[in-house]
Design a protein around this motif. Sequence first.
Motif, mmCIF file in Angstrom:
data_model
loop_
_atom_site.group_PDB
_atom_site.id
_atom_site.type_symbol
_atom_site.label_atom_id
_atom_site.label_comp_id
_atom_site.label_asym_id
_atom_site.label_seq_id
_atom_site.Cartn_x
_atom_site.Cartn_y
_atom_site.Cartn_z
ATOM 1 N N PHE A 53 5.090 -30.047 12.515
ATOM 2 C CA PHE A 53 3.716 -30.460 13.262
ATOM 3 C C PHE A 53 2.102 -29.200 13.467
ATOM 4 C CE2 PHE A 53 5.443 -34.681 13.971
ATOM 5 C CZ PHE A 53 4.821 -35.337 13.044
ATOM 6 N N ILE A 54 2.770 -28.278 14.811
ATOM 7 C CA ILE A 54 1.831 -27.030 14.807
ATOM 8 C C ILE A 54 1.345 -26.119 14.000
ATOM 9 C CG2 ILE A 54 1.696 -25.092 16.041
ATOM 10 C CD1 ILE A 54 4.191 -26.365 17.984
ATOM 11 N N LEU A 55 2.661 -25.917 12.931
ATOM 12 C CA LEU A 55 2.222 -25.523 11.872
ATOM 13 C C LEU A 55 1.268 -25.631 10.754
ATOM 14 C CD1 LEU A 55 5.282 -23.369 10.656
ATOM 15 C CD2 LEU A 55 3.823 -22.717 11.959
ATOM 16 N N THR A 56 1.464 -27.659 10.780
ATOM 17 C CA THR A 56 0.840 -28.018 9.701
ATOM 18 C C THR A 56 -0.651 -28.372 10.284
ATOM 19 O OG1 THR A 56 2.273 -29.346 9.083
ATOM 20 C CG2 THR A 56 0.566 -30.047 8.648
ATOM 21 N N ILE A 57 -1.311 -27.973 11.881
ATOM 22 C CA ILE A 57 -1.942 -28.052 11.829
ATOM 23 C C ILE A 57 -2.977 -26.953 12.244
ATOM 24 C CG2 ILE A 57 -3.342 -28.817 14.818
ATOM 25 C CD1 ILE A 57 -1.852 -30.648 15.110
ATOM 26 N N LEU A 76 6.360 -20.185 6.780
ATOM 27 C CA LEU A 76 6.723 -20.684 8.050
ATOM 28 C C LEU A 76 7.314 -22.173 7.396
ATOM 29 C CD1 LEU A 76 5.601 -18.460 10.821
ATOM 30 C CD2 LEU A 76 7.323 -18.104 9.492
ATOM 31 N N LEU A 77 5.694 -23.013 6.966
ATOM 32 C CA LEU A 77 5.791 -24.033 7.123
ATOM 33 C C LEU A 77 7.424 -25.080 6.129
ATOM 34 C CD1 LEU A 77 5.201 -26.750 7.989
ATOM 35 C CD2 LEU A 77 3.272 -26.360 6.101
ATOM 36 N N ILE A 78 7.193 -24.016 5.124
ATOM 37 C CA ILE A 78 7.996 -24.639 4.188
ATOM 38 C C ILE A 78 9.406 -23.978 4.608
ATOM 39 C CG2 ILE A 78 9.360 -23.583 2.190
ATOM 40 C CD1 ILE A 78 6.633 -23.012 1.153
ATOM 41 N N ILE A 79 9.594 -22.817 5.385
ATOM 42 C CA ILE A 79 11.473 -23.255 6.081
ATOM 43 C C ILE A 79 11.327 -24.088 7.271
ATOM 44 C CG2 ILE A 79 12.629 -20.985 7.334
ATOM 45 C CD1 ILE A 79 10.615 -18.957 6.086
ATOM 46 N N ASP A 80 10.946 -24.183 7.529
ATOM 47 C CA ASP A 80 10.746 -24.749 8.902
ATOM 48 C C ASP A 80 11.118 -26.545 8.230
ATOM 49 O OD1 ASP A 80 10.811 -26.215 11.242
ATOM 50 O OD2 ASP A 80 8.785 -27.100 10.977
ATOM 51 N N CYS A 81 10.358 -26.859 7.384
ATOM 52 C CA CYS A 81 10.526 -27.837 6.080
ATOM 53 C C CYS A 81 12.095 -28.146 5.770
ATOM 54 C CB CYS A 81 10.294 -28.779 5.119
ATOM 55 S SG CYS A 81 8.154 -28.379 5.555
ATOM 56 N N LEU A 82 12.565 -26.820 4.964
ATOM 57 C CA LEU A 82 14.098 -26.715 4.376
ATOM 58 C C LEU A 82 14.871 -26.738 6.093
ATOM 59 C CD1 LEU A 82 13.763 -24.186 1.850
ATOM 60 C CD2 LEU A 82 13.560 -26.746 1.563
ATOM 61 N N ALA A 83 14.362 -26.735 7.082
ATOM 62 C CA ALA A 83 15.532 -26.526 7.798
ATOM 63 C C ALA A 83 15.740 -27.614 8.950
ATOM 64 C CB ALA A 83 14.846 -25.367 9.373
ATOM 65 N N LEU A 84 14.345 -28.433 8.082
ATOM 66 C CA LEU A 84 14.584 -29.946 9.267
ATOM 67 C C LEU A 84 14.969 -30.834 8.518
ATOM 68 C CD1 LEU A 84 13.240 -31.847 11.530
ATOM 69 C CD2 LEU A 84 10.762 -31.659 10.163
ATOM 70 N N VAL A 85 14.644 -30.704 7.102
ATOM 71 C CA VAL A 85 15.244 -31.653 6.261
ATOM 72 C C VAL A 85 17.310 -31.166 6.015
ATOM 73 C CG1 VAL A 85 16.308 -31.861 3.894
ATOM 74 C CG2 VAL A 85 13.619 -31.657 4.183
ATOM 75 N N ALA A 86 17.642 -30.453 5.947
ATOM 76 C CA ALA A 86 19.246 -29.202 6.637
ATOM 77 C C ALA A 86 19.451 -30.221 7.689
ATOM 78 C CB ALA A 86 19.168 -27.716 6.523
ATOM 79 N N VAL A 87 18.958 -30.076 9.284
ATOM 80 C CA VAL A 87 19.270 -30.220 10.225
ATOM 81 C C VAL A 87 19.189 -32.532 10.444
ATOM 82 C CG1 VAL A 87 18.886 -30.753 12.489
ATOM 83 C CG2 VAL A 87 18.888 -28.867 11.500
ATOM 84 N N VAL A 88 18.777 -33.139 9.710
ATOM 85 C CA VAL A 88 18.528 -34.055 9.602
ATOM 86 C C VAL A 88 19.617 -34.544 9.027
ATOM 87 C CG1 VAL A 88 17.014 -36.736 9.197
ATOM 88 C CG2 VAL A 88 16.197 -34.328 10.406
ATOM 89 N N LEU A 89 19.780 -33.927 7.485
ATOM 90 C CA LEU A 89 21.471 -34.350 6.752
ATOM 91 C C LEU A 89 22.778 -34.383 7.669
ATOM 92 C CD1 LEU A 89 19.891 -33.521 4.037
ATOM 93 C CD2 LEU A 89 20.337 -36.196 4.712
ATOM 94 N N LEU A 90 22.301 -32.974 8.634
ATOM 95 C CA LEU A 90 23.620 -33.395 9.748
ATOM 96 C C LEU A 90 23.825 -34.424 10.574
ATOM 97 C CD1 LEU A 90 23.628 -28.958 9.277
ATOM 98 C CD2 LEU A 90 24.750 -30.763 8.443
#
Length: 76
Positions: free
Chosen positions: A66-70, A8-22
């Motif tokens: 942040f929640i998943l990392t904690i 879930l953390l990896i999926i969230d990281c990839l989605a976060l990077v994609a949204v920031v780049l968009l």
Amino acid sequence: MQTLLTVLLIIDCLALVAVVLLQSGKSAGLSGSIAGGAEQLFGKQKARGIDAILERTTVVLASVFFILTILLAYFV
């Protein structure tokens, strides 16, 4: 549980990077240098549209990150 959180953390990281780049920059292109202070005046009208959706999505994905990392640190 640890594997599920990691996936879930990896999926969230990839989605976060994609949204920031968009997202477009705050002073993208020539309009940012010319408009300057006008953006503060008319900034409320920019809150509609794809920029607002991407901004809200970024906040949600960052919170989930942040929640998943904690949680992952707790279970490891």
